[in-house]
Design a protein around this motif. Sequence first.
Motif, PDB file in Angstrom:
ATOM      1  N   ASP A  80       0.812  -1.215   0.000  1.00 35.66           N
ATOM      2  CA  ASP A  80       0.000   0.000   0.000  1.00 35.66           C
ATOM      3  C   ASP A  80       0.848   1.268   0.000  1.00 35.66           C
ATOM      4  OD1 ASP A  80      -2.077  -1.785   0.224  1.00 35.66           O
ATOM      5  OD2 ASP A  80      -2.717  -1.159   2.222  1.00 35.66           O
ATOM      6  N   ALA A  81       0.464   2.196  -0.843  1.00 44.09           N
ATOM      7  CA  ALA A  81       1.056   3.547  -0.869  1.00 44.09           C
ATOM      8  C   ALA A  81       0.163   4.410  -1.739  1.00 44.09           C
ATOM      9  CB  ALA A  81       2.468   3.519  -1.456  1.00 44.09           C
ATOM     10  N   SER A  82       0.045   5.682  -1.385  1.00 44.63           N
ATOM     11  CA  SER A  82      -0.705   6.575  -2.264  1.00 44.63           C
ATOM     12  C   SER A  82       0.003   6.583  -3.629  1.00 44.63           C
ATOM     13  CB  SER A  82      -0.751   7.979  -1.674  1.00 44.63           C
ATOM     14  OG  SER A  82       0.558   8.445  -1.440  1.00 44.63           O
ATOM     15  N   PHE A  83      -0.734   6.886  -4.669  1.00 42.78           N
ATOM     16  CA  PHE A  83      -0.151   6.800  -6.021  1.00 42.78           C
ATOM     17  C   PHE A  83       1.075   7.696  -6.143  1.00 42.78           C
ATOM     18  CE2 PHE A  83      -0.055   7.630 -10.671  1.00 42.78           C
ATOM     19  CZ  PHE A  83       0.174   6.312 -11.062  1.00 42.78           C
TER      20      PHE A  83
ATOM     21  N   ASN B 280      -2.478  -0.179  -7.058  1.00 47.92           N
ATOM     22  CA  ASN B 280      -1.930  -1.453  -7.552  1.00 47.92           C
ATOM     23  C   ASN B 280      -2.868  -2.613  -7.221  1.00 47.92           C
ATOM     24  OD1 ASN B 280      -1.394  -1.207  -4.788  1.00 47.92           O
ATOM     25  ND2 ASN B 280       0.794  -1.625  -4.951  1.00 47.92           N
ATOM     26  N   TYR B 281      -3.229  -2.715  -5.973  1.00 41.61           N
ATOM     27  CA  TYR B 281      -4.055  -3.827  -5.481  1.00 41.61           C
ATOM     28  C   TYR B 281      -5.468  -3.768  -6.087  1.00 41.61           C
ATOM     29  CZ  TYR B 281      -5.923  -6.931  -1.744  1.00 41.61           C
ATOM     30  OH  TYR B 281      -6.512  -7.949  -1.013  1.00 41.61           O
ATOM     31  N   SER B 282      -6.061  -2.579  -6.119  1.00 38.97           N
ATOM     32  CA  SER B 282      -7.423  -2.450  -6.670  1.00 38.97           C
ATOM     33  C   SER B 282      -7.440  -2.813  -8.151  1.00 38.97           C
ATOM     34  CB  SER B 282      -7.951  -1.029  -6.468  1.00 38.97           C
ATOM     35  OG  SER B 282      -8.026  -0.718  -5.099  1.00 38.97           O
TER      36      SER B 282
ATOM     37  N   ASP C 161      -3.528 -11.314   9.098  1.00 37.60           N
ATOM     38  CA  ASP C 161      -2.295 -10.524   9.228  1.00 37.60           C
ATOM     39  C   ASP C 161      -2.277  -9.369   8.224  1.00 37.60           C
ATOM     40  OD1 ASP C 161      -1.500 -12.219  11.184  1.00 37.60           O
ATOM     41  OD2 ASP C 161      -0.082 -13.353   9.937  1.00 37.60           O
ATOM     42  N   MET C 162      -2.831  -9.617   7.020  1.00 37.95           N
ATOM     43  CA  MET C 162      -2.814  -8.580   5.980  1.00 37.95           C
ATOM     44  C   MET C 162      -3.567  -7.328   6.436  1.00 37.95           C
ATOM     45  SD  MET C 162      -4.171  -8.838   2.043  1.00 37.95           S
ATOM     46  CE  MET C 162      -2.866  -9.719   1.231  1.00 37.95           C
ATOM     47  N   VAL C 163      -4.708  -7.535   7.044  1.00 41.61           N
ATOM     48  CA  VAL C 163      -5.509  -6.393   7.511  1.00 41.61           C
ATOM     49  C   VAL C 163      -4.901  -5.813   8.790  1.00 41.61           C
ATOM     50  CG1 VAL C 163      -7.759  -5.762   8.481  1.00 41.61           C
ATOM     51  CG2 VAL C 163      -7.643  -7.042   6.340  1.00 41.61           C
TER      52      VAL C 163
ATOM     53  N   LYS D 190     -10.806   3.260  11.729  1.00 40.57           N
ATOM     54  CA  LYS D 190     -11.710   4.105  10.937  1.00 40.57           C
ATOM     55  C   LYS D 190     -12.469   3.247   9.904  1.00 40.57           C
ATOM     56  CE  LYS D 190     -11.352   8.509   8.789  1.00 40.57           C
ATOM     57  NZ  LYS D 190     -10.456   9.326   8.002  1.00 40.57           N
ATOM     58  N   ILE D 191     -11.725   2.322   9.323  1.00 41.90           N
ATOM     59  CA  ILE D 191     -12.362   1.436   8.330  1.00 41.90           C
ATOM     60  C   ILE D 191     -13.451   0.602   9.009  1.00 41.90           C
ATOM     61  CG2 ILE D 191     -11.982  -0.586   6.848  1.00 41.90           C
ATOM     62  CD1 ILE D 191      -9.158   0.659   6.236  1.00 41.90           C
ATOM     63  N   ILE D 192     -13.133   0.045  10.178  1.00 41.39           N
ATOM     64  CA  ILE D 192     -14.111  -0.814  10.878  1.00 41.39           C
ATOM     65  C   ILE D 192     -15.369  -0.011  11.225  1.00 41.39           C
ATOM     66  CG2 ILE D 192     -14.543  -2.196  12.978  1.00 41.39           C
ATOM     67  CD1 ILE D 192     -11.509  -2.945  12.885  1.00 41.39           C
TER      68      ILE D 192
HETATM   69  N1  CAA Z   1      -9.123   9.249   1.958  1.00 40.80           N
HETATM   70  C1  CAA Z   1      -8.727  10.521   1.714  1.00 40.80           C
HETATM   71  N2  CAA Z   1      -7.536  10.983   2.084  1.00 40.80           N
HETATM   72  C2  CAA Z   1      -6.715  10.177   2.740  1.00 40.80           C
HETATM   73  C3  CAA Z   1      -7.059   8.834   3.033  1.00 40.80           C
HETATM   74  C4  CAA Z   1      -8.323   8.377   2.614  1.00 40.80           C
HETATM   75  N3  CAA Z   1      -8.750   7.140   2.847  1.00 40.80           N
HETATM   76  N4  CAA Z   1      -6.028   8.261   3.679  1.00 40.80           N
HETATM   77  C5  CAA Z   1      -5.057   9.207   3.783  1.00 40.80           C
HETATM   78  N5  CAA Z   1      -5.481  10.353   3.245  1.00 40.80           N
HETATM   79  C6  CAA Z   1      -4.767  11.621   3.165  1.00 40.80           C
HETATM   80  C7  CAA Z   1      -4.210  12.043   4.502  1.00 40.80           C
HETATM   81  O1  CAA Z   1      -5.185  12.696   5.271  1.00 40.80           O
HETATM   82  C8  CAA Z   1      -3.079  12.981   4.097  1.00 40.80           C
HETATM   83  O2  CAA Z   1      -3.609  14.201   3.687  1.00 40.80           O
HETATM   84  P1  CAA Z   1      -2.771  15.580   3.868  1.00 40.80           P
HETATM   85  O3  CAA Z   1      -1.521  15.408   3.069  1.00 40.80           O
HETATM   86  O4  CAA Z   1      -3.703  16.632   3.345  1.00 40.80           O
HETATM   87  O5  CAA Z   1      -2.525  15.673   5.352  1.00 40.80           O
HETATM   88  C9  CAA Z   1      -2.562  12.285   2.857  1.00 40.80           C
HETATM   89  O6  CAA Z   1      -3.616  11.463   2.352  1.00 40.80           O
HETATM   90  C10 CAA Z   1      -1.399  11.408   3.213  1.00 40.80           C
HETATM   91  O7  CAA Z   1      -0.926  10.816   2.045  1.00 40.80           O
HETATM   92  P2  CAA Z   1       0.353   9.929   2.105  1.00 40.80           P
HETATM   93  O8  CAA Z   1       0.668   9.418   0.766  1.00 40.80           O
HETATM   94  O9  CAA Z   1       1.464  10.700   2.818  1.00 40.80           O
HETATM   95  O10 CAA Z   1      -0.171   8.757   3.042  1.00 40.80           O
HETATM   96  P3  CAA Z   1       0.608   7.865   4.055  1.00 40.80           P
HETATM   97  O11 CAA Z   1       1.947   7.561   3.546  1.00 40.80           O
HETATM   98  O12 CAA Z   1       0.462   8.455   5.398  1.00 40.80           O
HETATM   99  O13 CAA Z   1      -0.260   6.492   4.065  1.00 40.80           O
HETATM  100  C11 CAA Z   1      -1.693   4.781   3.224  1.00 40.80           C
HETATM  101  C12 CAA Z   1      -1.270   6.273   3.170  1.00 40.80           C
HETATM  102  C13 CAA Z   1      -0.495   3.860   3.046  1.00 40.80           C
HETATM  103  C14 CAA Z   1      -2.642   4.555   2.082  1.00 40.80           C
HETATM  104  C15 CAA Z   1      -2.359   4.504   4.578  1.00 40.80           C
HETATM  105  O14 CAA Z   1      -3.376   5.441   4.797  1.00 40.80           O
HETATM  106  C16 CAA Z   1      -2.991   3.125   4.640  1.00 40.80           C
HETATM  107  O15 CAA Z   1      -2.330   2.156   4.928  1.00 40.80           O
HETATM  108  N6  CAA Z   1      -4.292   3.029   4.359  1.00 40.80           N
HETATM  109  C17 CAA Z   1      -5.033   1.742   4.377  1.00 40.80           C
HETATM  110  C18 CAA Z   1      -5.141   1.212   2.999  1.00 40.80           C
HETATM  111  C19 CAA Z   1      -5.976  -0.033   3.053  1.00 40.80           C
HETATM  112  O16 CAA Z   1      -7.157  -0.009   3.394  1.00 40.80           O
HETATM  113  N7  CAA Z   1      -5.376  -1.178   2.736  1.00 40.80           N
HETATM  114  C20 CAA Z   1      -6.063  -2.420   2.821  1.00 40.80           C
HETATM  115  C21 CAA Z   1      -5.091  -3.479   3.268  1.00 40.80           C
HETATM  116  S1  CAA Z   1      -5.897  -4.995   3.659  1.00 40.80           S
HETATM  117  C22 CAA Z   1      -6.381  -5.617   2.187  1.00 40.80           C
HETATM  118  O17 CAA Z   1      -6.042  -5.136   1.145  1.00 40.80           O
HETATM  119  C23 CAA Z   1      -7.266  -6.823   2.229  1.00 40.80           C
HETATM  120  C24 CAA Z   1      -8.495  -6.577   1.475  1.00 40.80           C
HETATM  121  O18 CAA Z   1      -8.633  -7.105   0.385  1.00 40.80           O
HETATM  122  C25 CAA Z   1      -9.554  -5.736   2.080  1.00 40.80           C
END
Ligand code: CAA
Length: 244
Positions: A92-95, A150-152, A187-189, A199-201
């Motif tokens: 996971d990482a923002s684009f 990537n994952y989506s 473990d993944m979640v 927040k997700i829950i």
């Molecule tokens: N919606 C909108 N904005 C969001 C956001 C969201 N969901 N999450 C983060 N942001 C915003 C933050 O508020 C911040 O904003 P500002 O810059 O204005 O302060 C900004 O995005 C941060 O961006 P970064 O790129 O710096 O984010 P980060 O490095 O801190 O981490 C992340 C981002 C890695 C995506 C982290 O939020 C994360 O791990 N999110 C969970 C992702 C997720 O749900 N993964 C599922 C894993 S389990 C799985 O995949 C199994 C399955 O099938 C369900």
Amino acid sequence: MAKVALITGGMGGIGTAICKQLADAGFSVVTTYSKPGREVQWLADAKEAGYTFRAYQCDVTDYDACVALAAQITADVGPVDVLVNNAGITRDASFKKLDKVNWDAVIKTNLDSIFNVTKQFVDGMADRGWGRVINISSINGQKGQFGQTNYSAAKAGMHGFTMALAQEVAKKGVTVNTISPGYIATDMVMAVPEDVRNKIISGIPVSRLGKPEEIAALITYLSSDLAGFMTGANLAINGGQHMH
Ligand code: CAA
């Protein structure tokens, strides 16, 4: 003779539950794992719980390794009747921050793998007139997720594969379906930062994470004879987090 079920990446939370429930349903269960050594404890724990599984080390991103895997499984236990494409990873990482290494890793492991593995087994299922291919996708392939381009993409791609292959093999007694689990207690979640996870829950109507056994039960149904009329479906099982 017992039908054979292959679960890729079967040693994770969902995979282990699938292995156990399919064994309970009478299948001979074989699984793959990627990291050598991981199988020792897992097989021992399974044995203690009363299960005898076979485990094969295989990198599902490597086509030739999948060819060799199929030959080995066929020699050891016979042809595969049920294939559960379950192996998957997150990076996971923002684009903005996502690099090519982590794009490629997820696409190869979660999407290319279903070509590599399914290719080895689906013709045999069709020739024998019975088979099940079950692709484990995700809620995030259906709705997208911040931090998971990537994952989506890979998970949405899996269902495109399902719908196309389902049409090609339907007349041969082979069904192909996608399951899209929501957030399950694995473990993944649990690797998602706690504040983000909480927040997700809070957005899940059922107010909790899902249990691996709740996913495995659907796979057991899809693997049964009675599921022969269900094909090309994408079955959401997500506590009401995403309805469509
Ligand atoms: N919606 C909108 N904005 C969001 C956001 C969201 N969901 N999450 C983060 N942001 C915003 C933050 O508020 C911040 O904003 P500002 O810059 O204005 O302060 C900004 O995005 C941060 O961006 P970064 O790129 O710096 O984010 P980060 O490095 O801190 O981490 C992340 C981002 C890695 C995506 C982290 O939020 C994360 O791990 N999110 C969970 C992702 C997720 O749900 N993964 C599922 C894993 S389990 C799985 O995949 C199994 C399955 O099938 C369900």
